[in-house]
Design a protein around this motif. Structure first.
Motif, PDB file in Angstrom:
ATOM      1  N   ARG A  40       0.843  -1.197   0.000  1.00  0.00           N
ATOM      2  CA  ARG A  40       0.000   0.000   0.000  1.00  0.00           C
ATOM      3  C   ARG A  40       0.877   1.245   0.000  1.00  0.00           C
ATOM      4  NH1 ARG A  40      -4.195   2.274   4.660  1.00  0.00           N
ATOM      5  NH2 ARG A  40      -5.010   3.982   3.372  1.00  0.00           N
ATOM      6  N   ARG A  41       0.478   2.249  -0.773  1.00  0.00           N
ATOM      7  CA  ARG A  41       1.296   3.451  -0.871  1.00  0.00           C
ATOM      8  C   ARG A  41       0.734   4.585  -0.015  1.00  0.00           C
ATOM      9  NH1 ARG A  41       0.585   6.562  -6.696  1.00  0.00           N
ATOM     10  NH2 ARG A  41      -1.532   7.377  -6.307  1.00  0.00           N
ATOM     11  N   TYR A  42       1.650   5.462   0.399  1.00  0.00           N
ATOM     12  CA  TYR A  42       1.321   6.617   1.244  1.00  0.00           C
ATOM     13  C   TYR A  42       2.092   7.818   0.721  1.00  0.00           C
ATOM     14  CZ  TYR A  42       0.206   2.728   4.392  1.00  0.00           C
ATOM     15  OH  TYR A  42      -0.276   1.559   4.937  1.00  0.00           O
ATOM     16  N   LEU A  43       1.433   8.954   0.634  1.00  0.00           N
ATOM     17  CA  LEU A  43       2.117  10.164   0.205  1.00  0.00           C
ATOM     18  C   LEU A  43       3.040  10.616   1.326  1.00  0.00           C
ATOM     19  CD1 LEU A  43       0.424  13.029  -1.757  1.00  0.00           C
ATOM     20  CD2 LEU A  43       2.394  13.420  -0.298  1.00  0.00           C
ATOM     21  N   ASP A  44       4.313  10.785   1.017  1.00  0.00           N
ATOM     22  CA  ASP A  44       5.301  11.179   2.030  1.00  0.00           C
ATOM     23  C   ASP A  44       5.215  12.685   2.248  1.00  0.00           C
ATOM     24  OD1 ASP A  44       7.390  11.440   3.761  1.00  0.00           O
ATOM     25  OD2 ASP A  44       8.960  10.868   2.347  1.00  0.00           O
ATOM     26  N   GLY A  45       4.299  13.074   3.117  1.00  0.00           N
ATOM     27  CA  GLY A  45       4.043  14.494   3.356  1.00  0.00           C
ATOM     28  C   GLY A  45       5.090  15.183   4.201  1.00  0.00           C
ATOM     29  N   THR A  46       6.108  14.455   4.642  1.00  0.00           N
ATOM     30  CA  THR A  46       7.148  15.054   5.482  1.00  0.00           C
ATOM     31  C   THR A  46       8.544  14.927   4.880  1.00  0.00           C
ATOM     32  OG1 THR A  46       7.497  13.013   6.745  1.00  0.00           O
ATOM     33  CG2 THR A  46       5.825  14.539   7.564  1.00  0.00           C
ATOM     34  N   ALA A  47       8.651  14.324   3.694  1.00  0.00           N
ATOM     35  CA  ALA A  47       9.964  14.080   3.086  1.00  0.00           C
ATOM     36  C   ALA A  47      10.891  13.398   4.079  1.00  0.00           C
ATOM     37  CB  ALA A  47      10.590  15.391   2.583  1.00  0.00           C
ATOM     38  N   GLY A  48      10.402  12.296   4.665  1.00  0.00           N
ATOM     39  CA  GLY A  48      11.140  11.661   5.748  1.00  0.00           C
ATOM     40  C   GLY A  48      11.119  12.580   6.950  1.00  0.00           C
ATOM     41  N   LEU A  49      12.262  12.815   7.557  1.00  0.00           N
ATOM     42  CA  LEU A  49      12.365  13.786   8.649  1.00  0.00           C
ATOM     43  C   LEU A  49      12.837  15.119   8.081  1.00  0.00           C
ATOM     44  CD1 LEU A  49      13.839  11.801  11.694  1.00  0.00           C
ATOM     45  CD2 LEU A  49      11.595  12.870  11.497  1.00  0.00           C
ATOM     46  N   TRP A  50      11.994  15.750   7.266  1.00  0.00           N
ATOM     47  CA  TRP A  50      12.245  17.060   6.665  1.00  0.00           C
ATOM     48  C   TRP A  50      13.392  17.039   5.640  1.00  0.00           C
ATOM     49  CZ3 TRP A  50       9.111  20.524   9.659  1.00  0.00           C
ATOM     50  CH2 TRP A  50       8.877  20.166  10.996  1.00  0.00           C
ATOM     51  N   TYR A  51      13.800  15.872   5.123  1.00  0.00           N
ATOM     52  CA  TYR A  51      15.059  15.862   4.384  1.00  0.00           C
ATOM     53  C   TYR A  51      15.007  15.444   2.923  1.00  0.00           C
ATOM     54  CZ  TYR A  51      15.021  10.941   6.090  1.00  0.00           C
ATOM     55  OH  TYR A  51      14.674   9.660   6.416  1.00  0.00           O
ATOM     56  N   CYS A  52      14.054  14.635   2.496  1.00  0.00           N
ATOM     57  CA  CYS A  52      14.132  14.039   1.162  1.00  0.00           C
ATOM     58  C   CYS A  52      13.660  15.032   0.097  1.00  0.00           C
ATOM     59  CB  CYS A  52      13.322  12.743   1.100  1.00  0.00           C
ATOM     60  SG  CYS A  52      13.785  11.711  -0.297  1.00  0.00           S
ATOM     61  N   ASN A  53      14.419  16.098  -0.077  1.00  0.00           N
ATOM     62  CA  ASN A  53      13.994  17.215  -0.911  1.00  0.00           C
ATOM     63  C   ASN A  53      13.830  16.848  -2.377  1.00  0.00           C
ATOM     64  OD1 ASN A  53      14.184  18.571   1.486  1.00  0.00           O
ATOM     65  ND2 ASN A  53      15.716  20.039   0.832  1.00  0.00           N
ATOM     66  N   VAL A  54      14.693  15.972  -2.905  1.00  0.00           N
ATOM     67  CA  VAL A  54      14.592  15.616  -4.327  1.00  0.00           C
ATOM     68  C   VAL A  54      13.687  14.417  -4.556  1.00  0.00           C
ATOM     69  CG1 VAL A  54      16.879  16.551  -4.807  1.00  0.00           C
ATOM     70  CG2 VAL A  54      16.634  14.104  -4.329  1.00  0.00           C
ATOM     71  N   GLY A  55      13.062  13.912  -3.497  1.00  0.00           N
ATOM     72  CA  GLY A  55      12.203  12.749  -3.630  1.00  0.00           C
ATOM     73  C   GLY A  55      12.978  11.444  -3.583  1.00  0.00           C
ATOM     74  N   LEU A 391       0.221  19.013  13.787  1.00  0.00           N
ATOM     75  CA  LEU A 391       0.633  18.124  12.702  1.00  0.00           C
ATOM     76  C   LEU A 391       1.416  18.953  11.693  1.00  0.00           C
ATOM     77  CD1 LEU A 391      -2.693  16.144  12.073  1.00  0.00           C
ATOM     78  CD2 LEU A 391      -0.676  15.349  13.336  1.00  0.00           C
ATOM     79  N   ALA A 392       2.611  18.482  11.326  1.00  0.00           N
ATOM     80  CA  ALA A 392       3.469  19.240  10.421  1.00  0.00           C
ATOM     81  C   ALA A 392       3.595  18.534   9.079  1.00  0.00           C
ATOM     82  CB  ALA A 392       4.857  19.430  11.033  1.00  0.00           C
ATOM     83  N   VAL A 393       3.788  19.332   8.026  1.00  0.00           N
ATOM     84  CA  VAL A 393       4.044  18.803   6.692  1.00  0.00           C
ATOM     85  C   VAL A 393       5.265  19.510   6.108  1.00  0.00           C
ATOM     86  CG1 VAL A 393       1.639  18.215   6.264  1.00  0.00           C
ATOM     87  CG2 VAL A 393       2.485  20.451   5.564  1.00  0.00           C
ATOM     88  N   SER A 394       6.024  18.781   5.311  1.00  0.00           N
ATOM     89  CA  SER A 394       7.200  19.334   4.620  1.00  0.00           C
ATOM     90  C   SER A 394       7.515  18.404   3.463  1.00  0.00           C
ATOM     91  CB  SER A 394       8.393  19.424   5.571  1.00  0.00           C
ATOM     92  OG  SER A 394       8.663  18.154   6.164  1.00  0.00           O
ATOM     93  N   PRO A 395       6.699  18.396   2.426  1.00  0.00           N
ATOM     94  CA  PRO A 395       6.820  17.383   1.370  1.00  0.00           C
ATOM     95  C   PRO A 395       8.078  17.560   0.528  1.00  0.00           C
ATOM     96  CG  PRO A 395       5.237  19.055   0.742  1.00  0.00           C
ATOM     97  CD  PRO A 395       5.605  19.341   2.165  1.00  0.00           C
TER      98      PRO A 395
END
Length: 421
Positions: A40-55, A391-395
């Protein structure tokens, strides 16, 4: 992983009594999506711990790492040793840095970078004949990692308590009031203070953008009193705030900048400190002034190769500019979600990150409601980050406006679920 099989992995910041038999196993990732063991897939709304900027799933970074492992897998940069990837990375980051003649000290992550900058600030003043200047100022709500200095400087009180005596000579000031900074300096005495640490946008402490004019005023106050201004851009750098180090949008020229996370998009652990020439010259120009400090993996060639490939992607795909373009759509989405009765207000609009503060009555009624909300949102297809009462987001910076909409839909569905329960 079977729920019947109790984990042996101690999870950071986790209540292991709750987690040990039901960890959420992430199996793979691609783009802005992560997948569990069932597919099952989930949108990574936090880019991991604020880090996966390029996906996720960037083959360019994997290929760069593979090539480097086959050439020079690992070696240190202590004393006069060096390697090509570390040299190239330091030069490139120096050219990006918004200060004159910047030098780059590499670490393994943000917490090490904070300790490096704090120790360097104190030693700088000692070498300048002012060893009494050891006091370090930080802001309430701030997060500066969990190492020795970072824990002692923390503006999140729960991260400071229960460990016994912490490092002395640290003081926290109001996060949004430059007058409080000035008053604190006058009370302690500028001649006792080494440095002031500030996140451009406070991250883990609630996603708190600076009040208009605050950062500029704080930097000016530090300059007037001869106090080193150190920007903690561990979260804010490499596009998260629309520029390389995050501070450029305010015209800041700090004495030092700590960085990590987005420098490799989290593909391998790397951090560092950009140090102005004025500070570095004390150590670089006069003989007999070494900096007796260094993480084992400073300048690790394979990690540096990953960073160089990541920087290539950020530049080639113009992701710093893209972050600026998506800043408003993300904030607009959060403002729409903030109409939900479970939400008190939204914080954001500065960079590709934001937070939804839950209604105080809801938090007061159930101290675990933020964690429940985070899990409920995940059940509806997206990952968000639980903070103290928000709740925080940082995609990832590659997210589309359509995917931002999907993130908002998942948050609303999760909030509906917890209010119904």
């Amino acid at each position: 992983m079977s729920n019947a099989a109790e984990t042996r992995l101690w999870h950071p910041f986790a209540n292991m009594a709750d987690v040990k038999q039901k960890p959420f196993l992430v199996e793979k990732a691609d783009g802005v999506w992560i997948f569990d063991e069932g597919g099952r897939r989930y949108l990574d709304g936090t880019a991991g711990l604020w880090y996966c900027n390029v996906g996720h799933g960037r083959t360019e970074i994997a290929d760069a790492v593979s090539r480097q492992l086959r050439t020079l897998d690992t070696y240190f940069v202590f004393n006069d040793f060096t390697n090509t990837p570390a040299e190239l990375l330091a030069r490139r980051l120096s050219e990006f840095a918004p200060m004159e003649s910047a030098k780059i000290f590499l670490t393994s992550g943000g917490g090490e970078s904070i300790d490096t900058a704090a120790k360097l600030a104190r030693l700088y003043w000692a070498k300048r004949g002012q060893p009494e200047r050891i006091h370090i100022l930080s802001r309430r709500h701030s997060y500066h990692g969990t190492n020795g200095f970072g824990t002692s400087m923390a503006g999140i009180e729960t991260n400071r308590t229960g460990f016994g005596a912490l490092l002395p000579d640290t003081t926290r000031v109001a996060h949004d009031d430059a007058d409080d900074l000035r008053a604190t300096i006058e009370r302690i005495g500028a001649g006792e203070i080494a440095a002031f640490f500030a996140e451009p946008v406070i991250g883990a402490g609630g996603v708190r953008p600076p009040e208009p004019g605050y950062l500029e005023a704080a930097a000016k106050i530090c300059e007037e009193h001869g106090i080193l201004f150190i920007a903690d851009s561990v979260i804010g750098g490499f596009g998260r705030l629309g520029s390389w180090f995050g501070v450029e949008r305010w015209g800041l020229r700090p004495d030092m900048i700590t960085f990590a996370k987005g420098v490799t998009s989290g593909y391998l652990p790397l951090g560092g400190v950009a140090i102005s020439g004025a500070v570095a010259d004390v150590f670089w120009e006069a003989p007999g002034n070494p900096f007796p400090h260094g993480p084992t993996y400073s300048g690790h060639p394979t990690v540096a190769a990953a960073a160089l490939a990541n920087l290539d992607i950020l530049e080639r795909e113009q992701l710093l500019q893209r972050s600026g373009e998506l800043e408003k759509p993300l904030y607009d989405m959060l403002c729409k979600v903030a109409e939900h009765p479970a939400v008190d207000h939204v914080r954001g609009g500065t960079g590709l990150l934001g937070a939804l503060e839950l209604a105080p009555a809801l938090v007061e009624q159930d101290k675990t409601v933020v964690a429940k909300a985070q899990r409920a949102v995940r059940e509806h297809g997206a990952v968000v980050r639980p903070l103290a009462s928000a709740l925080a987001v940082s995609p990832p910076l590659i997210i589309t406006e359509e995917e931002i909409g999907l993130l908002g839909d998942s948050i609303v569905a999760g909030l509906d679920a917890i209010t119904t329960r």
